[in-house]
Motif scaffolding. Structure first.
Motif, short mmCIF file in Angstrom:
data_model
loop_
_atom_site.label_atom_id
_atom_site.label_comp_id
_atom_site.label_asym_id
_atom_site.label_seq_id
_atom_site.Cartn_x
_atom_site.Cartn_y
_atom_site.Cartn_z
N ASN A 80 8.18 6.54 -2.76
CA ASN A 80 8.15 8.00 -2.95
C ASN A 80 7.01 8.50 -3.82
OD1 ASN A 80 10.48 8.22 -1.39
ND2 ASN A 80 11.84 8.09 -3.16
N GLN A 82 3.88 7.05 -3.99
CA GLN A 82 2.59 6.54 -3.55
C GLN A 82 1.54 7.63 -3.34
OE1 GLN A 82 2.44 4.97 0.55
NE2 GLN A 82 4.56 5.64 0.78
N THR A 83 1.96 8.87 -3.11
CA THR A 83 1.00 9.95 -2.88
C THR A 83 0.60 10.66 -4.16
OG1 THR A 83 2.79 11.52 -2.42
CG2 THR A 83 1.85 10.34 -0.54
N GLN A 85 -1.37 11.32 -7.46
CA GLN A 85 -2.69 10.91 -7.96
C GLN A 85 -2.53 9.95 -9.13
OE1 GLN A 85 -5.30 14.16 -8.96
NE2 GLN A 85 -6.76 12.84 -10.03
N ARG A 113 9.23 14.10 -10.63
CA ARG A 113 9.16 14.52 -9.22
C ARG A 113 10.49 15.10 -8.75
NH1 ARG A 113 5.54 12.87 -5.06
NH2 ARG A 113 6.39 13.22 -2.98
N ARG A 120 0.48 14.14 -12.58
CA ARG A 120 -0.32 13.04 -12.04
C ARG A 120 -0.44 11.98 -13.10
NH1 ARG A 120 -5.47 12.62 -13.99
NH2 ARG A 120 -6.40 14.42 -15.05
#
Length: 281
Positions: A80, A82-83, A85, A113, A120
């Motif tokens: 979840n 991995q995207t 930054q 999240r 990030r």
């Protein structure tokens, strides 16, 4: 990950979706994809390194609830986050630093999240030495530093003081910062409720007082957020887990400060292992 769909489709012919075998196989594929076969063997198999935090303990039973929870959480967080930054930095830390610190970075990322906080990870080569860059509800940017107290550590008030003092220096003069401190479950008061109800998690008064005292000495630390990943077995609900947070705000802030508003919504909810497993069916 098309590979994951193929594995799940093939595995469902040999193992019932939702069973321990099915779930662990899927989790293993994800973990090995991100961290590699050698890392997986070194940390997650019964003959893994004895000092590995993730090593399963099947000595007295066929299953290890703690191992099941941690591998599920690790796989979900890798998939979840991995995207986000800077995610690659977390993987590097998992490979070269103490295991619990690396897991903590992912767990705090999960909390941010899931509670809708933009953030990030700080990447190698940036000027700051903190772990995160995050935003308040009003869009004001600040720095986030993560401090992890290991699960086996004995409680010491001085360790909290040192952690917050070090974070203050890392945030730096003129910057706004939030310090996340992961605490061992044993350091908190876990108050049982009725059968079938999740326990209440309470932050001891001594830890609260220490955080307040440290924030009174600085305007850099806007908030201290204590975090615990706790699991408990209930005869009715089965194995339950929670990402519990306890947010404290610096009393020196003015009413107009964007940091006075709650950063995280709520304190965390309990989820049963059965409910978590259904997400993989």
């Amino acid at each position: 990950m098309a590979l994951l769909d193929d594995v799940a489709s093939d595995l469902s012919k040999r193992a019932q979706p939702g069973t321990a075998r099915f779930n662990f196989t899927i989790h293993a594929v994800i973990i090995r994809y991100f961290l590699g076969d050698d890392w997986f063997k070194e940390h997650l198999l019964p003959d893994a390194r004895e000092d590995s935090f993730l090593r399963p303990d099947f000595e007295n039973q066929d299953v290890d609830p703690r191992f099941s929870v941690l591998t599920l959480e690790l796989a979900e967080n890798l998939l979840n986050l991995q995207t986000v930054q800077g995610f690659r930095t977390c993987l590097d830390h998992m490979a070269v630093r103490q295991m619990q610190s690396g897991l903590c970075e992912l767990q705090i990322g999960h909390v941010l999240r899931s509670r809708g906080v933009p953030f990030r990870y700080v990447e190698e080569g940036e000027a700051t030495t903190v772990d995160l860059v995050l935003q308040t509800q009003s869009g004001v940017e600040g720095l986030g530093e993560i401090k992890c107290k290991y699960e086996e550590a004995e409680y010491s008030n001085k360790t909290i003081q040192r952690a917050l003092a070090t974070a203050r220096k890392q945030i730096g003069k003129g910057n706004d910062g939030v310090v996340f401190v992961k605490l061992p479950s044993a350091w908190l008061e876990v108050i049982p409720q009725g059968v079938g109800d999740p326990p209440q998690i309470v932050l001891p008064a001594e830890i609260v007082a220490t955080a307040k005292d440290q924030m009174r000495q600085t305007s850099r630390i806007k908030k201290v957020i204590f975090y615990v990943f706790h699991h408990v077995f209930d005869p009715v609900r089965g194995l339950g887990v929670t990402h519990a947070t306890m947010e404290m705000t610096n009393s020196r802030l003015t009413d107009e400060s964007p940091w006075r508003a709650e950063l995280l919504s709520g304190t965390g909810t309990w989820t049963t292992m059965q409910e978590l497993s259904r997400r993989w069916t």
